[in-house]
Design a protein around this motif. Structure first.
Motif, PDB file in Angstrom:
ATOM      1  N   LYS A  13       0.834  -1.200   0.000  1.00  0.00           N
ATOM      2  CA  LYS A  13       0.000   0.000   0.000  1.00  0.00           C
ATOM      3  C   LYS A  13       0.873   1.256   0.000  1.00  0.00           C
ATOM      4  O   LYS A  13       0.543   2.257  -0.641  1.00  0.00           O
ATOM      5  N   ALA A  14       1.995   1.207   0.738  1.00  0.00           N
ATOM      6  CA  ALA A  14       2.884   2.368   0.797  1.00  0.00           C
ATOM      7  C   ALA A  14       3.477   2.687  -0.563  1.00  0.00           C
ATOM      8  O   ALA A  14       3.733   3.849  -0.888  1.00  0.00           O
ATOM      9  N   LEU A  54       9.403  -3.093  -6.912  1.00  0.00           N
ATOM     10  CA  LEU A  54       8.042  -2.565  -6.989  1.00  0.00           C
ATOM     11  C   LEU A  54       7.554  -2.054  -5.638  1.00  0.00           C
ATOM     12  O   LEU A  54       6.757  -1.110  -5.571  1.00  0.00           O
ATOM     13  N   LEU A  55       8.024  -2.667  -4.546  1.00  0.00           N
ATOM     14  CA  LEU A  55       7.650  -2.207  -3.209  1.00  0.00           C
ATOM     15  C   LEU A  55       8.550  -1.080  -2.724  1.00  0.00           C
ATOM     16  O   LEU A  55       8.335  -0.538  -1.642  1.00  0.00           O
ATOM     17  N   ALA A 147      -1.832   7.026   2.700  1.00  0.00           N
ATOM     18  CA  ALA A 147      -2.780   8.072   2.352  1.00  0.00           C
ATOM     19  C   ALA A 147      -2.835   9.117   3.451  1.00  0.00           C
ATOM     20  O   ALA A 147      -2.915  10.315   3.206  1.00  0.00           O
ATOM     21  N   ALA A 148      -2.771   8.682   4.726  1.00  0.00           N
ATOM     22  CA  ALA A 148      -2.773   9.636   5.825  1.00  0.00           C
ATOM     23  C   ALA A 148      -1.465  10.412   5.868  1.00  0.00           C
ATOM     24  O   ALA A 148      -1.446  11.607   6.145  1.00  0.00           O
ATOM     25  N   ALA A 149      -0.361   9.747   5.573  1.00  0.00           N
ATOM     26  CA  ALA A 149       0.935  10.418   5.594  1.00  0.00           C
ATOM     27  C   ALA A 149       1.048  11.450   4.495  1.00  0.00           C
ATOM     28  O   ALA A 149       1.928  12.298   4.517  1.00  0.00           O
ATOM     29  N   GLY A 209      -2.950   6.853  -3.756  1.00  0.00           N
ATOM     30  CA  GLY A 209      -3.561   5.740  -3.041  1.00  0.00           C
ATOM     31  C   GLY A 209      -4.983   6.060  -2.628  1.00  0.00           C
ATOM     32  O   GLY A 209      -5.885   5.213  -2.708  1.00  0.00           O
ATOM     33  N   ALA A 210      -5.212   7.289  -2.180  1.00  0.00           N
ATOM     34  CA  ALA A 210      -6.564   7.705  -1.807  1.00  0.00           C
ATOM     35  C   ALA A 210      -7.479   7.723  -3.024  1.00  0.00           C
ATOM     36  O   ALA A 210      -8.645   7.314  -2.955  1.00  0.00           O
ATOM     37  N   VAL A 211      -6.968   8.196  -4.158  1.00  0.00           N
ATOM     38  CA  VAL A 211      -7.763   8.209  -5.391  1.00  0.00           C
ATOM     39  C   VAL A 211      -8.139   6.779  -5.777  1.00  0.00           C
ATOM     40  O   VAL A 211      -9.304   6.468  -6.073  1.00  0.00           O
ATOM     41  N   GLU A 212      -7.130   5.899  -5.793  1.00  0.00           N
ATOM     42  CA  GLU A 212      -7.355   4.511  -6.204  1.00  0.00           C
ATOM     43  C   GLU A 212      -8.381   3.829  -5.303  1.00  0.00           C
ATOM     44  O   GLU A 212      -9.254   3.094  -5.764  1.00  0.00           O
TER      45      GLU A 212
END
Length: 463
Positions: A13-14, A54-55, A147-149, A209-212
Motif C-alpha cells: 500500500k505504501a 516494486l515495493l 494516504a494519511a501520511a 492511493g486515496a484516489v485509487e
C-alpha cells in the motif's frame, strides 16, 4: 488458518499498489499476492528482486518483511497500531498537529528518517492535539497508512474531515476534500524542484492511493473529478520516477494517468501524456518511438494548448536529428515551436504551465548537440541558462547537458567545471537523471581523463 504478514501488505500500500496492480506488474495472479500476504506461501527466489523494486524496498528489507512475526487472524495486528507509525508534527497556522507515517514508507528510502526525527523535537503540543481526535478518526488515518501520511498541513477540523472521508468515501468524500487533495498536489509540484523526487514521492503516492481506493465508492460526478485529479497526480508521479530513471514505474503511472483521464473525459490530458511518453522515449534512446509519440500528441483530437503543441513539435525535431537529420533541416520545426509558444492564449492554464521560452531554448540546445552542433548549443546555454530562472534540480540538469556540449566542442576544463556545478545540485536533489548525464559527460571527456578538473569531476560523480 495461516497467519497474516501485515508488514508485506503495508509495504504494498505504501508503494501505491493494489493487489491487482502488483500482480499485473509481476505477471502473476492476484490470488498469489493474496497468499503471500496471508502467509500461505512465499515469493519464489527469482521473483523477489522485482518484488523488492516494486515495493521500493531493498532485498534485505523484503526478507525482513517475509520473516517478521506474523499476526494471527482477527488479532489487533491486522490493523496497524499507533506504535507502528512515526507521528510527524507539522505546523498549521501556528498550531502543531501530528500525522502518521507508515514505517514501510520510511524504509523505502523515499523519506529521510533523520530529517523526520529532527522534526519531532518540540512536539509535545502535537501529542495533545493527536489526543483530541476521536479513536475512530485516529483508526481511520492509521488504517489507510500512506494516504494519511500524504496529508501535511492539516488543522484538527480538516484532519477530522479527511479521516471521515477515508472511512466512508461515498458519504463524506465531497468537493471540499477533493479541493484539498488538489491543493496538496499543487504544493508537491511547487516544491519538487528543490526537494527532489525521493522526498516528494511519498506524498504523491499517498494522494494516488486515496484516489485509487475511493474512486470506486464516491458519487459519479465526484468520481469523474477525482479521476481527473488522479490523472494529473499520476502524470506527476511518472515524472518523479523518470527523474529517478525508474522507467518501468514511470510508464506504469503514465498508463494509469491515461486510464483515469479517459474515464474522466479529459482529452487534453490524454494528449499531454503522449508528449510525456515521447520524453520518456528520449531518455530510453528510442528515437522512432519518440517521433511517433510526439506526432500523436499534436493530433487535433486532444485539443491541447499551444504551449503543449510547441513542446511536441520540439520533441519531434529532436527525434528527427537522432534519426540522422541535420540542425539546418530541423530549424523550421524549432521556429514553428517558438511561434506556437508565442501564440499561446493561456487556455487550460494548468496543462504544461511550466513550459516557457527559456525551457524551449534549453531543449533547442540539446537538439543542436544531438545534431552534431555542440558549439551552437554551448552558446545557447551561455546566453540563457541562469540559476535564478530554474529550480535547483532543473538548473543542475541543464548544466549537465551544457557540460556535455562543452566537452564535445573541445573545451574539457570548462566542461569539467560546469559538470562539478551540476553534480553538487544533482546530489542535493537526488536527480538520478542528472547523474546519468554526468556519466555520459565523463565518457566524452575520456581523451582528457588525466586533467585535474576532469579527475575531480570523476570523483564527484562516483561519490
Amino acid at each position: 488458518m495461516a497467519a497474516k504478514r501485515t508488514g508485506l501488505a503495508r509495504a504494498r500500500k505504501a508503494a501505491g499498489h493494489t493487489q491487482e496492480r502488483l500482480a499485473q506488474l509481476l505477471g502473476i495472479d492476484t490470488s498469489t499476492v493474496a497468499r503471500w500476504e496471508s502467509g500461505q506461501s512465499e515469493p519464489s527466489p527469482h521473483r523477489r528482486p522485482m518484488l523488492a523494486r516494486l515495493l521500493m524496498v531493498s532485498r534485505e528489507q523484503l526478507e525482513e518483511l517475509l520473516r517478521e512475526p506474523a499476526s494471527s487472524p482477527g488479532s489487533q495486528a491486522d490493523e496497524p497500531a499507533p506504535s507502528d507509525h512515526m507521528l510527524v508534527p507539522v505546523v498549521v497556522e501556528g498550531r502543531t498537529v501530528l500525522l502518521s507515517l507508515d514505517p514501510q514508507t520510511i524504509a523505502a528510502r523515499t523519506v529521510d528518517p533523520h530529517t523526520i526525527a529532527a522534526e519531532r523535537n518540540g512536539a509535545a503540543v502535537a501529542a495533545a492535539q493527536w489526543g483530541d481526535m476521536s479513536p475512530l478518526d485516529r483508526r481511520s488515518l492509521l488504517k489507510h497508512g500512506l494516504a494519511a501520511a500524504a496529508l501535511p498541513a492539516l488543522g484538527l477540523d480538516e484532519l477530522h474531515q479527511v479521516a471521515a472521508a477515508l472511512a466512508d468515501a461515498r458519504r463524506y468524500f465531497d468537493r471540499a476534500v477533493l479541493d484539498y487533495f488538489k491543493r496538496q498536489l499543487t504544493a508537491c509540484k511547487t516544491g519538487d524542484g528543490d526537494r527532489g523526487p525521493k522526498r516528494t514521492l511519498p506524498l504523491v503516492l499517498g494522494l494516488l492511493g486515496a484516489v485509487e481506493e475511493h474512486a470506486r465508492e464516491v458519487k459519479p460526478q465526484v468520481r469523474r473529478e477525482l479521476l481527473a485529479a488522479g490523472a494529473e497526480g499520476a502524470e506527476f508521479a511518472a515524472w518523479l520516477y523518470r527523474d529517478l530513471r525508474d522507467f518501468g514505474r514511470s510508464l506504469y503511472w503514465y498508463d494509469r494517468a491515461t486510464e483515469w483521464a479517459q474515464e474522466a473525459g479529459d482529452a487534453p490530458m490524454q494528449g499531454y501524456i503522449l508528449l510525456k511518453k515521447a520524453q520518456l522515449a528520449f531518455d530510453e534512446r528510442e528515437p522512432l518511438r519518440m517521433l511517433t509519440l510526439a506526432q500523436a500528441a499534436q493530433q487535433k483530437t486532444w485539443s491541447v494548448p499551444q504551449r503543449v503543441q510547441a513542446e511536441a513539435v520540439q520533441q519531434e525535431a529532436r527525434a528527427e536529428v537522432m534519426l540522422g537529420a541535420t540542425a539546418e533541416a530541423v530549424r523550421p520545426r524549432l521556429d514553428q515551436a517558438r511561434e506556437l509558444l508565442e501564440g499561446d492564449a493561456g487556455e487550460n492554464p494548468s496543462l504544461g504551465a511550466h513550459y516557457s521560452h527559456r525551457l524551449l531554448t534549453m531543449q533547442t540546445a540539446i537538439c543542436y548537440t544531438e545534431a552534431g552542433a555542440p558549439r551552437q548549443a554551448a552558446e545557447l546555454y551561455r546566453q540563457t541558462l541562469r540559476e535564478t530562472t530554474f529550480s535547483k534540480r532543473d538548473y543542475g540538469f541543464f548544466l549537465s547537458y551544457m557540460a556535455g556540449s562543452l566537452a564535445l566542442a573541445g573545451e574539457p576544463d570548462q566542461a569539467a567545471t560546469t559538470g562539478l556545478e551540476s553534480a553538487s545540485r544533482a546530489f542535493a536533489t537526488n536527480s538520478d537523471r542528472t547523474k546519468q548525464q554526468l556519466v555520459t559527460v565523463l565518457d566524452y571527456l575520456r581523451p582528457w581523463q588525466h586533467r585535474p578538473a576532469v579527475r575531480e569531476l570523476r570523483h564527484a560523480v562516483a561519490a
